[in-house]
Design an enzyme around this catalytic site. Sequence first.
Site, PDB file in Angstrom:
ATOM      1  N   LYS A  93     -12.862  12.223   0.063  1.00 29.56           N
ATOM      2  CA  LYS A  93     -12.675  12.298  -1.385  1.00 29.56           C
ATOM      3  C   LYS A  93     -11.702  11.219  -1.863  1.00 29.56           C
ATOM      4  O   LYS A  93     -11.854  10.654  -2.925  1.00 29.56           O
ATOM      5  CB  LYS A  93     -12.151  13.694  -1.745  1.00 29.56           C
ATOM      6  N   HIS A 124       0.848  -1.192   0.000  1.00 31.61           N
ATOM      7  CA  HIS A 124       0.000   0.000   0.000  1.00 31.61           C
ATOM      8  C   HIS A 124       0.885   1.243   0.000  1.00 31.61           C
ATOM      9  O   HIS A 124       2.119   1.152  -0.002  1.00 31.61           O
ATOM     10  CB  HIS A 124      -0.982  -0.018   1.173  1.00 31.61           C
ATOM     11  N   LYS A 130     -13.462   8.059  -2.643  1.00 32.42           N
ATOM     12  CA  LYS A 130     -14.240   8.065  -3.889  1.00 32.42           C
ATOM     13  C   LYS A 130     -13.324   7.965  -5.094  1.00 32.42           C
ATOM     14  O   LYS A 130     -13.602   7.276  -6.050  1.00 32.42           O
ATOM     15  CB  LYS A 130     -15.056   9.355  -3.983  1.00 32.42           C
ATOM     16  N   CYS A 166       1.210  -8.588  15.516  1.00 35.40           N
ATOM     17  CA  CYS A 166       2.486  -7.922  15.835  1.00 35.40           C
ATOM     18  C   CYS A 166       3.643  -8.900  15.776  1.00 35.40           C
ATOM     19  O   CYS A 166       4.788  -8.504  15.700  1.00 35.40           O
ATOM     20  CB  CYS A 166       2.476  -7.360  17.246  1.00 35.40           C
ATOM     21  N   CYS A 205      -4.709  -6.504  22.053  1.00 34.92           N
ATOM     22  CA  CYS A 205      -3.446  -5.947  21.569  1.00 34.92           C
ATOM     23  C   CYS A 205      -3.549  -4.425  21.440  1.00 34.92           C
ATOM     24  O   CYS A 205      -4.485  -3.923  20.815  1.00 34.92           O
ATOM     25  CB  CYS A 205      -3.100  -6.553  20.215  1.00 34.92           C
ATOM     26  N   HIS A 216       3.800   1.622   2.438  1.00 40.67           N
ATOM     27  CA  HIS A 216       5.024   0.906   2.040  1.00 40.67           C
ATOM     28  C   HIS A 216       5.757   1.688   0.939  1.00 40.67           C
ATOM     29  O   HIS A 216       6.980   1.749   0.914  1.00 40.67           O
ATOM     30  CB  HIS A 216       4.693  -0.484   1.490  1.00 40.67           C
ATOM     31  N   HIS A 265      -3.288  -3.565  17.413  1.00 35.04           N
ATOM     32  CA  HIS A 265      -4.279  -4.079  16.461  1.00 35.04           C
ATOM     33  C   HIS A 265      -5.682  -4.225  17.026  1.00 35.04           C
ATOM     34  O   HIS A 265      -6.630  -4.472  16.279  1.00 35.04           O
ATOM     35  CB  HIS A 265      -3.831  -5.429  15.906  1.00 35.04           C
ATOM     36  N   CYS A 273       0.399 -11.479  20.405  1.00 31.84           N
ATOM     37  CA  CYS A 273      -0.436 -10.952  19.324  1.00 31.84           C
ATOM     38  C   CYS A 273       0.160 -11.431  18.002  1.00 31.84           C
ATOM     39  O   CYS A 273       1.314 -11.111  17.685  1.00 31.84           O
ATOM     40  CB  CYS A 273      -0.513  -9.424  19.337  1.00 31.84           C
TER      41      CYS A 273
HETATM   42  N1  MSP Z   1       8.297  -7.220   8.402  1.00 29.72           N
HETATM   43  C1  MSP Z   1       8.452  -6.167   9.317  1.00 29.72           C
HETATM   44  C2  MSP Z   1       9.766  -5.438   9.113  1.00 29.72           C
HETATM   45  C3  MSP Z   1      10.981  -6.301   9.245  1.00 29.72           C
HETATM   46  S1  MSP Z   1      12.437  -5.424   8.879  1.00 29.72           S
HETATM   47  C4  MSP Z   1      13.657  -6.437   9.348  1.00 29.72           C
HETATM   48  C5  MSP Z   1       7.310  -5.165   9.144  1.00 29.72           C
HETATM   49  N2  MSP Z   1       6.661  -5.224   7.980  1.00 29.72           N
HETATM   50  S2  MSP Z   1       5.408  -4.309   7.572  1.00 29.72           S
HETATM   51  O1  MSP Z   1       5.074  -4.706   6.239  1.00 29.72           O
HETATM   52  O2  MSP Z   1       4.387  -4.400   8.562  1.00 29.72           O
HETATM   53  O3  MSP Z   1       5.910  -2.834   7.607  1.00 29.72           O
HETATM   54  C6  MSP Z   1       7.046  -2.452   6.888  1.00 29.72           C
HETATM   55  C7  MSP Z   1       7.276  -0.973   6.969  1.00 29.72           C
HETATM   56  O4  MSP Z   1       6.193  -0.268   6.362  1.00 29.72           O
HETATM   57  C8  MSP Z   1       7.414  -0.429   8.386  1.00 29.72           C
HETATM   58  O5  MSP Z   1       8.607   0.319   8.489  1.00 29.72           O
HETATM   59  C9  MSP Z   1       6.241   0.485   8.543  1.00 29.72           C
HETATM   60  O6  MSP Z   1       6.522   1.613   9.316  1.00 29.72           O
HETATM   61  C10 MSP Z   1       5.970   0.881   7.105  1.00 29.72           C
HETATM   62  N3  MSP Z   1       4.603   1.351   6.988  1.00 29.72           N
HETATM   63  C11 MSP Z   1       3.454   0.627   7.107  1.00 29.72           C
HETATM   64  N4  MSP Z   1       2.402   1.499   7.090  1.00 29.72           N
HETATM   65  C12 MSP Z   1       2.846   2.765   6.992  1.00 29.72           C
HETATM   66  C13 MSP Z   1       2.253   4.016   6.856  1.00 29.72           C
HETATM   67  N5  MSP Z   1       0.962   4.174   6.906  1.00 29.72           N
HETATM   68  N6  MSP Z   1       3.070   5.078   6.657  1.00 29.72           N
HETATM   69  C14 MSP Z   1       4.433   4.949   6.530  1.00 29.72           C
HETATM   70  N7  MSP Z   1       5.011   3.781   6.676  1.00 29.72           N
HETATM   71  C15 MSP Z   1       4.252   2.685   7.025  1.00 29.72           C
HETATM   72  O7  MSP Z   1       7.085  -4.375  10.036  1.00 29.72           O
END
Ligand code: MSP
Length: 530
Positions: free
Chosen positions: A314, A38, A317, A149, A163, A41, A166, A146
Amino acid sequence: MTVPAVPRASRRAGAGTLSAVGRFYVTTPIYYVNDAPHVGHAYATVNADAMARWHRLAGDEVFFLTGTDEHGAKVAEAAEEHGVTPQEWADRVVRRFQDAWTVLDISNDDFIRTSEPRHRVTVQELLGRIHDNGYIRLDTYRGLYCVSCEDYYTEDQLVDGKCPVHGRPVVEMEEDNYFFELSKFEDRLLAWYDEHPEAVQPVTKRNEALAFIKGGLKDISITRTSLSWGVPVPWDAGHVFYVWYDALVNYLTGIGYGVDEARWTGWWPHVHHLIGKEILRFHCVWWPAMCMAAGIDPPKEVHVHGWLLVGGQKLSKTLVRDADGPVRLTEIAPQALTEDFGVDATRYHLLRDVPLGSDGEFTYEGMVTRYNADLANNLGNLLARVATVVGSKCGGTGPAPDPGSPLRAAAEEAVAGAVAAWERWAPHEALAHTWSLIGAANAELEANEPWKKDPGPEVDRVLGSALEALRIVALLVTPAMPRTATEIWRRIGLDGSPEERRVPADVAWGGYPGGVPVEKGAPLFPRRKD
Ligand code: MSP
């Protein structure tokens, strides 16, 4: 381990002095494959990509690693829900991450999947080393777990018995576990952070890590018997490593720890982890302690970013078709943005809008406003105007810049500001400095109005200097918007690509040769009406 660091590039001494090449190893967190990628990421990955591209442009040798975290209960649960094996599930979801990064022009040098055999080799090697060094013991663990987590909580950390992150029910678990003796590392970690004040950035996050360590460290359970989807413990069959322990080691797998001594020792002293704020404890407490226990230096720098948060209706949508009710950020696929705004505009927004280290609200309206202001009206308009007037007043051939142009000082200031900002991991500031030059170039055109004048040396000077500003802008935006940079470069008649140039050596005023064809072309960023 004491590995002599390869010297940093001497570019900081000034333009044209690139005699030694520095090294820059940058990582993103590896993403869980329980769910699709998403925009949160994408925020992390695009920022790491821009840093990698900046360092390549600055002349450093770069290794950029991203990947997926495929073990653990969370992924095993997702696989079961879909009636496939964890490996089949991981194979399916990993493609979605790889596709998203291809679409976003992510320039990673490698993609690590923790289910790969090479990762098993490195995990077993590193944890075997920690075991041999006497920092791992067997004990019984009881706790509230959890699954989302992949972490234990104490009773008083729960919120309404659930948790705190979550809001899901926790499960009571009791296992024979191997424990990592984290408690033995309190003093060593504090001493390390004392000697390396830059090791966690920004400073607020460093303080958080220090507070956590000073609060006292307990030994932590690092293996599971309740699960088989993980890396087997080499000294005790029937145990697999807890997913976080295997995941953190990916940063060493990517550079060949346990397999290629010269390679990993060459890169490790230059490692920079970019992580989200909720995984600070793992990266700034556990991971450096694990490194110490294995006899290697902790990571050089950990950069902690905040979260993108979502508000506006918005957004739902426009970006999520058939959305039912308010949309969460995790439901916005990066491709929904790139299809709507284009790849570079998406990258620009992610880099420009939320400073690394802070949380920021992500709104569709905000993205449209910034797109129109910065990309359509400023950058796009500058290129279109210059190309049009070069067409009408100079027969389509770009004139050389004026050595005495008032834009020269604006360019030098923008370059100095942008270089310093990229160096301190502040892409949003680097782009703000770059846009100050775009603003100055537009203002200079307004002040001189070459479109109202007869062709001649005065018009040539003004247009040549505007073209030089565009050349410098193309170089400075390369890390953020590689396609746009290449397109500007081509349209103003330059050979090769900006990625082959070096900053700051090639951004000194006067580099635009003149006498080359300038192409008007379609608007780079057509203005949006929504
Ligand atoms: N798998 C572990 C990380 C292991 S690293 C050795 C993990 N994965 S995750 O998919 O849940 O998240 C990965 C990264 O995406 C995290 O650093 C997290 O902060 C980032 N993000 C997830 N949602 C986010 C936002 N809404 N905004 C910015 N970054 C976010 O944790």
